[in-house]
Write an enzyme that holds these catalytic residues in place. Sequence first.
Site, PDB file in Angstrom:
ATOM      1  N   PRO A  10       0.796  -1.232   0.000  1.00  0.00           N
ATOM      2  CA  PRO A  10       0.000   0.000   0.000  1.00  0.00           C
ATOM      3  C   PRO A  10       0.828   1.281   0.000  1.00  0.00           C
ATOM      4  CG  PRO A  10      -0.168  -1.137   2.114  1.00  0.00           C
ATOM      5  CD  PRO A  10       0.495  -2.080   1.165  1.00  0.00           C
ATOM      6  N   ASN A  11       0.336   2.240  -0.757  1.00  0.00           N
ATOM      7  CA  ASN A  11       0.885   3.604  -0.873  1.00  0.00           C
ATOM      8  C   ASN A  11       2.186   3.686  -1.664  1.00  0.00           C
ATOM      9  OD1 ASN A  11      -1.194   4.876   0.755  1.00  0.00           O
ATOM     10  ND2 ASN A  11      -0.292   3.771   2.471  1.00  0.00           N
ATOM     11  N   ARG A  18       5.281  10.937  -2.340  1.00  0.00           N
ATOM     12  CA  ARG A  18       4.989  10.670  -0.943  1.00  0.00           C
ATOM     13  C   ARG A  18       6.241  10.849  -0.076  1.00  0.00           C
ATOM     14  NH1 ARG A  18       4.919   4.478   1.158  1.00  0.00           N
ATOM     15  NH2 ARG A  18       4.060   4.964   3.193  1.00  0.00           N
ATOM     16  N   TYR A  23      11.398   8.537   1.557  1.00  0.00           N
ATOM     17  CA  TYR A  23      11.378   7.528   0.496  1.00  0.00           C
ATOM     18  C   TYR A  23      12.106   7.944  -0.781  1.00  0.00           C
ATOM     19  CZ  TYR A  23       8.009   5.396   3.620  1.00  0.00           C
ATOM     20  OH  TYR A  23       7.406   4.843   4.717  1.00  0.00           O
ATOM     21  N   ASN A  75       7.789  -5.781  -1.104  1.00  0.00           N
ATOM     22  CA  ASN A  75       7.792  -4.707  -0.122  1.00  0.00           C
ATOM     23  C   ASN A  75       6.355  -4.632   0.400  1.00  0.00           C
ATOM     24  OD1 ASN A  75       7.781  -2.440   1.436  1.00  0.00           O
ATOM     25  ND2 ASN A  75       8.851  -1.138  -0.055  1.00  0.00           N
ATOM     26  N   ALA A  78       3.102  -0.928   4.745  1.00  0.00           N
ATOM     27  CA  ALA A  78       2.528  -0.896   6.102  1.00  0.00           C
ATOM     28  C   ALA A  78       2.038  -2.269   6.562  1.00  0.00           C
ATOM     29  CB  ALA A  78       1.393   0.116   6.155  1.00  0.00           C
ATOM     30  N   GLU A  99      12.017 -10.050   1.428  1.00  0.00           N
ATOM     31  CA  GLU A  99      11.330  -8.831   1.872  1.00  0.00           C
ATOM     32  C   GLU A  99      12.269  -7.637   1.741  1.00  0.00           C
ATOM     33  OE1 GLU A  99      10.227  -9.125   5.993  1.00  0.00           O
ATOM     34  OE2 GLU A  99       9.792  -6.990   6.149  1.00  0.00           O
ATOM     35  N   HIS A 101      12.620  -3.130   2.021  1.00  0.00           N
ATOM     36  CA  HIS A 101      12.086  -1.827   2.411  1.00  0.00           C
ATOM     37  C   HIS A 101      13.027  -0.742   1.946  1.00  0.00           C
ATOM     38  CE1 HIS A 101       9.081  -3.717   4.905  1.00  0.00           C
ATOM     39  NE2 HIS A 101      10.025  -4.548   5.306  1.00  0.00           N
ATOM     40  N   ARG A 108      13.268   3.667  12.524  1.00  0.00           N
ATOM     41  CA  ARG A 108      12.094   4.555  12.487  1.00  0.00           C
ATOM     42  C   ARG A 108      11.214   4.340  13.738  1.00  0.00           C
ATOM     43  NH1 ARG A 108       9.303   4.444   6.867  1.00  0.00           N
ATOM     44  NH2 ARG A 108       8.307   6.267   7.827  1.00  0.00           N
TER      45      ARG A 108
HETATM   46  C1  DQA Z   1       8.235   0.742   3.835  1.00  0.00           C
HETATM   47  C2  DQA Z   1       8.311   0.930   5.355  1.00  0.00           C
HETATM   48  C3  DQA Z   1       6.948   0.759   6.002  1.00  0.00           C
HETATM   49  O1  DQA Z   1       7.031   0.932   7.421  1.00  0.00           O
HETATM   50  C4  DQA Z   1       5.976   1.794   5.452  1.00  0.00           C
HETATM   51  O2  DQA Z   1       4.679   1.581   5.988  1.00  0.00           O
HETATM   52  C5  DQA Z   1       5.958   1.844   3.964  1.00  0.00           C
HETATM   53  C6  DQA Z   1       7.197   1.667   3.206  1.00  0.00           C
HETATM   54  C7  DQA Z   1       9.585   1.048   3.127  1.00  0.00           C
HETATM   55  O3  DQA Z   1       9.748   0.621   1.991  1.00  0.00           O
HETATM   56  O4  DQA Z   1      10.446   1.707   3.712  1.00  0.00           O
HETATM   57  O5  DQA Z   1       4.924   2.121   3.365  1.00  0.00           O
HETATM   58  O6  DQA Z   1       7.898  -0.611   3.554  1.00  0.00           O
END
Ligand code: DQA
Length: 146
Positions: A10-11, A18, A23, A75, A78, A99, A101, A108
């Site tokens: 998501p997002n 964003r 990011y 990835n 959230a 996985e 990120h 964080r």
């Molecule tokens: C994320 C880290 C997550 O905590 C966050 O909710 C994201 C992006 C990252 O790629 O750093 O949406 O997965």
Amino acid sequence: MKKVLVVHGPNLDLLGQREQAIYGPATLADINQQLTDLAGENGLTLSFLQSNHEGDIVDAIGRTRADGTAAVLINPAAYTHTSVAIRDAVAAAAIPVVEVHLSNIAAREEFRHKSLIAPVSQGQISGFGPQSYLLGLRAIIALLAA
Ligand code: DQA
């Protein structure tokens, strides 16, 4: 040619717009292009899913049982920190799942420190921006070659 599924949670469709301080400026299309280039150099084909819906991600991981996918690069965004359903889908997968990120989730907020996915994945790469995805794909290339 071996197939690798790339899942963006998501997002991540908003990358480049964003929270750029966290990011960075790269868009999802930029990252997918870099992944496609690296995959091509290594004889892999990629398919991509970006979804803001937990069930879509569960379905896509579940389909890998039957569709010949060799590995998953994910990835979970959230959902990393909340989704028992995605964790169970990864645990049920018969193929390696890596996985990644963009940000360093350990550095964080406390609620981001725990990944429900990491214990059932092959491994986790976190904190290198778009390079996290490329390092994750390199890990998959090595796993599939071994
Ligand atoms: C994320 C880290 C997550 O905590 C966050 O909710 C994201 C992006 C990252 O790629 O750093 O949406 O997965």
